[in-house]
Enzyme design. Sequence first.
Site, PDB file in Angstrom:
ATOM      1  N   CYS A   5     113.844  92.467  42.559  1.00 61.22           N
ATOM      2  CA  CYS A   5     113.298  92.311  41.217  1.00 61.22           C
ATOM      3  C   CYS A   5     114.090  91.247  40.481  1.00 61.22           C
ATOM      4  CB  CYS A   5     113.345  93.626  40.453  1.00 61.22           C
ATOM      5  SG  CYS A   5     112.748  93.510  38.747  1.00 61.22           S
TER       6      CYS A   5
ATOM      7  N   HIS B 196     105.881  90.787  35.254  1.00 63.16           N
ATOM      8  CA  HIS B 196     106.614  91.550  34.237  1.00 63.16           C
ATOM      9  C   HIS B 196     107.905  90.854  33.808  1.00 63.16           C
ATOM     10  CE1 HIS B 196     108.891  92.625  37.801  1.00 63.16           C
ATOM     11  NE2 HIS B 196     109.836  93.102  37.022  1.00 63.16           N
TER      12      HIS B 196
ATOM     13  N   HIS C  44     113.040  90.015  30.845  1.00 66.16           N
ATOM     14  CA  HIS C  44     112.534  91.142  31.641  1.00 66.16           C
ATOM     15  C   HIS C  44     111.816  92.103  30.710  1.00 66.16           C
ATOM     16  CE1 HIS C  44     112.399  94.506  34.446  1.00 66.16           C
ATOM     17  NE2 HIS C  44     112.880  93.724  35.394  1.00 66.16           N
TER      18      HIS C  44
END
Length: 678
Positions: A442, A584, A599
Site C-alpha cells: 500500500c 485511495h 492517503h
Amino acid sequence: MNILSYLQKVGRALMVPVATLPAAAILMGVGYWIDPDSWGAGNALAALFIKSGSAIIDNMSVLFAIGVAYGMSKDKDGAAALTGFVGFLVVTTLCSPAAVAMIQKMPVEQVPAAFGKINNQFVGILVGILSAEVYNRFSHVELPKALSFFSGRRLVPILVSFLMILVAFILMYVWPVIFGGLVSFGEHIQKLGSVGAGIYAFFNRLLIPVGLHHALNSVFWFDVAGINDIPNFLGGAQSIEAGKGIVGITGRYQAGFFPIMMFGLPGAALAIYQCARPENRAKVAGIMMAAAFAAFFTGITEPLEFSFMFVAPVLYVIHAFLTGVSVFIAASMHWIAGFGFSAGLVDLVLSSRNPLATHWYMLIPQGIVFFFLYYVVFRFTITKFNLMTPGRELAVSGDESDGYDVNVDTTGDSKETATETLARRYISAVGGSDNLTNIDACITRLRLNVKDAAAVNEGVAKRLGASGVIRLNKQSVQIIVGTQAESIASAMKIVLAKGPVAAASTTAAPVAAPAQPQAVPNAAKGIIATLVAPVTGEVVAIENVPDEAFASKAVGDGLAIQPTDKTVVAPIAGTVVKIFNTNHAFCLETENGIEIVVHMGLDTVALEGKGFKRLVEEGAKVSAGQAVLEMDLDFLNANARSMISPVVVSNIDDFSGVNLLASGHVVAGETKLYEIKG
C-alpha cells in the site's frame, strides 16, 4: 499497450479454458478406443467416456467467453466470468436461426446457413474480450443512492447485455458475408488439386484462433462445394457405391494432418519444454506432456496450439505453413487416410481399414521427419528471437492492470534484478518463505501476513532500507519501505515462485539501502516548501491518527485531515509518481526531491476502489490546488474504518523537519498546512 502486448494478454487469458481441453481429449480418445466400430453406440462404458469429453468440446465456445472474460479482468473476479457467460448467451441467442427469422421477418428456411455456425470460438473470444473491457472500466462505478444496489460489479452484466445487442445486430449483417466469403474461397482452392490442399491446410490452421476453420472444413469435408470424396467411415463407403470415389484424390484434404498432429506438434512441445526456464520446467512438462499425448492419440491440438498461438504468433504462422507443406506432400504422393474425429492415432488405425485408404502407413515416416523438423525450427526460433513461450516468462501474480512495475530480466535463467535481490532479502528478514503467508502493498509499506510476527528480524529490515517495522498482531506485519513498496511486493512473489528462501541470520551483514532522492542543497536550513491542504476538513495531529504506522511517523511526518468535502487536490506542485490502483492514495514528487504521500482514509485499500475516482493519471505534472481525486464521502464514511487522511513527507529524513501551520478547519488548495525545512 501495443497490439502484440494485447494479444499476449489475450493468450494468457485463453489458457484458462484451454486447460480443460486435455481432459476432454483423453476422455474421448479412450471412449473411441474402447468402441472403435460404433463409437459408443454399442458400449455403455465407451459412451460414458465419449459423452463426458464431448461435454467440454461441444461447449468450447462458451468456455472461451467465460475464460477470456475472467482471465482479462483486472482483479480476476468471478463476476467477470459471469459477465462473459451472459454476453455469450445474448449474442448466440439473438443470432440463432430462429431469432434471426423472427427479427428480420422471414421464414426460418430462408435464414442464411451461416447462422447455424454462430456458436463458435470466434464469438466466444470476441464476447470474452468485450466483457472484460466493460468489467475493467465499470466494475467500480457508483450509481446514485436510489440505484446503489446496481453499482459496481452488478452493473456490468446489465451494460454487457445492452452492448451485446449491438454486437448481435452487427453480426446479423456481417457474419453471413464472412462465412460466405470463406466458402467461396474454399471452392476455388478445391480446383487446384494438391497445391490447393496445401493452401487449404495453411488457412485451416490460421483460422483456428477465431474458430472459422469450420467454414473451410464444411467445404472440403462435408460436401458444401460438391466434394464427396472424403474417406470418412461412412461417407467413403457411400462414395464408392455412388461411383464417386477416386483413389489417389479422395482424402487429400485430411491425410497430411496426421504427421502434424501425431508427430509435428509433439516435437514442438518438446522444444517449448526445453526452452522453458529451469524453475518452470516441471510445470511446463505437465502441460506439454498432456497436450502432446492428446495431439498424438486423439488429434486434438488446441491445448498445444493455444499455448503459443498468441504469446508467439510467429511460431503459429510457421506451424500453419508446415501443416500446408505436410498436406501438400501427402496429397502429391497419394498417401491417403481420412478421419472421422481428428488426425490422431485412433483415427489412423481406424482409417487403415477404410477401402479408400492408400499407402496410409507412409504417413508414419513422414510424421517422424516432421517431428524433428518441428523440434529444430521451434527451438531455433524461440531462442533466436527470445519468444515468450510457456515457461520462459517469469510468473507474476497479475498483469499490467494489477499495478506492478517490475524490471524483469529475461535474458538469462540465473540472473536476478536488483529489485528481486532486495525482495529476497526482505523475505529472509520476515523469517523466510516458511513464515510468509501473504504479500500485499500500500503506497509506502509492505503489508504482510506471517505465521509468527516474532520471527520478523526488524534490525535486518532496517539495514535493508526500511524506516520502520510495525507488528499489528501475531500474524500481521507492515514494513515501511517507501514508494517502491509495490515493486518490492511484486518482486517478492516472483522470488517465491522460484523456490524457498531461508530466514535471515541475526548476524547478517549490513546491506546498502537503495539510494533515495536528495533535496537540493540549501546553505541555510530555511523553508524550502509549503504545502496547502489537499482536502477541506478538520485537522488531526499525526500522533492522533488511529494507525500506528502513521501515528509513529514511520511513514513520514506531517498532519492528517478529517475530510468534509469530496474533492482532493495536490498539496504542492510536482509530478504524480504513483496513484494506487484502488485510487485511495497518491504520491507526489517535487522538483527538489520532496516526496509527499496523500492517503485518503485508513485501510481504504480494502474497498477496492469503491468511493474513489481519479481525475489525473500517473506521470501527470500538477500544480498546487489542482484536483487529483474525487470521493463519494457518504459511501466512504459508511464503509471505511476511518476517513482521517494523513498527508506526510515520506522522505523526511532527507530534510530538517516540518513546521506545522494549520489547526481546526482547513480549505482545500487554500489553507497552508505545514512547511518543510531544508
